[in-house]
Scaffold this motif. Structure first.
Motif, mmCIF file in Angstrom:
data_model
loop_
_atom_site.group_PDB
_atom_site.id
_atom_site.type_symbol
_atom_site.label_atom_id
_atom_site.label_comp_id
_atom_site.label_asym_id
_atom_site.label_seq_id
_atom_site.Cartn_x
_atom_site.Cartn_y
_atom_site.Cartn_z
ATOM 1 N N VAL A 19 -76.875 -118.839 -68.417
ATOM 2 C CA VAL A 19 -77.720 -119.006 -67.811
ATOM 3 C C VAL A 19 -77.485 -119.978 -66.848
ATOM 4 N N LEU A 22 -74.275 -119.338 -65.181
ATOM 5 C CA LEU A 22 -73.901 -118.501 -64.338
ATOM 6 C C LEU A 22 -74.332 -118.453 -63.375
ATOM 7 N N HIS A 23 -76.022 -119.388 -63.008
ATOM 8 C CA HIS A 23 -76.390 -119.550 -61.519
ATOM 9 C C HIS A 23 -75.111 -120.476 -60.923
ATOM 10 N N VAL A 28 -72.715 -115.601 -57.251
ATOM 11 C CA VAL A 28 -73.870 -114.827 -57.857
ATOM 12 C C VAL A 28 -75.196 -114.609 -57.087
ATOM 13 N N SER A 30 -78.574 -113.305 -57.908
ATOM 14 C CA SER A 30 -79.689 -113.469 -59.076
ATOM 15 C C SER A 30 -78.809 -113.374 -60.706
ATOM 16 N N VAL A 31 -79.514 -114.249 -61.365
ATOM 17 C CA VAL A 31 -79.466 -114.094 -62.860
ATOM 18 C C VAL A 31 -80.776 -113.908 -63.549
ATOM 19 N N GLU A 32 -81.137 -112.856 -63.909
ATOM 20 C CA GLU A 32 -82.811 -112.803 -64.856
ATOM 21 C C GLU A 32 -82.090 -111.878 -66.266
ATOM 22 N N LEU A 63 -79.177 -110.149 -70.217
ATOM 23 C CA LEU A 63 -79.047 -110.743 -69.447
ATOM 24 C C LEU A 63 -78.488 -109.565 -67.752
ATOM 25 N N ILE A 65 -76.861 -109.595 -64.265
ATOM 26 C CA ILE A 65 -76.506 -110.574 -63.096
ATOM 27 C C ILE A 65 -76.189 -109.840 -61.914
ATOM 28 N N VAL A 75 -67.386 -113.432 -63.531
ATOM 29 C CA VAL A 75 -68.619 -114.026 -64.151
ATOM 30 C C VAL A 75 -68.589 -113.311 -65.430
ATOM 31 N N SER A 79 -68.572 -116.147 -68.338
ATOM 32 C CA SER A 79 -70.103 -115.604 -69.274
ATOM 33 C C SER A 79 -68.458 -115.772 -70.674
#
Length: 96
Positions: A19, A22-23, A28, A30-32, A63, A65, A75, A79
């Protein structure tokens, strides 16, 4: 915006590293982490009962993204690299 959705199986600490990585990527938005609403019912009489994944607490993490379309492949590449270093197994999905 494009969405990259993945499920990661492995230790929580490795997932958190993913996470954070990726931020920091360009493109990018958002990463949720998405709550997994599907019950994972393990039958105690199952042939897989008591195996390492059941006993060691390897978690399943979902996750989502949000990314600018030209960066979606980046991404996925990052990842995969982080997952390999952190002992995660990734599955890319269209929907949760």
């Amino acid at each position: 915006m494009a969405h990259v959705r993945l499920r990661a199986t492995g230790p929580r600490s490795g997932f958190e590293v993913l996470v954070i990585a990726l931020h920091g990527l360009e493109g990018v938005q958002s990463v949720e982490e998405v709550a997994d609403l599907m019950p994972h019912l393990d039958d105690e009489d199952s042939s897989s009962a008591g195996l390492v994944d059941d006993a060691a607490g390897a978690g399943l993490h979902a996750l989502e993204i949000e990314v600018s379309p030209p960066f979606a492949e980046t991404v996925r590449t990052i990842s995969d690299e982080v997952a390999a270093r952190q002992g995660l197994v990734l599955e890319y999905v269209d929907d949760f």
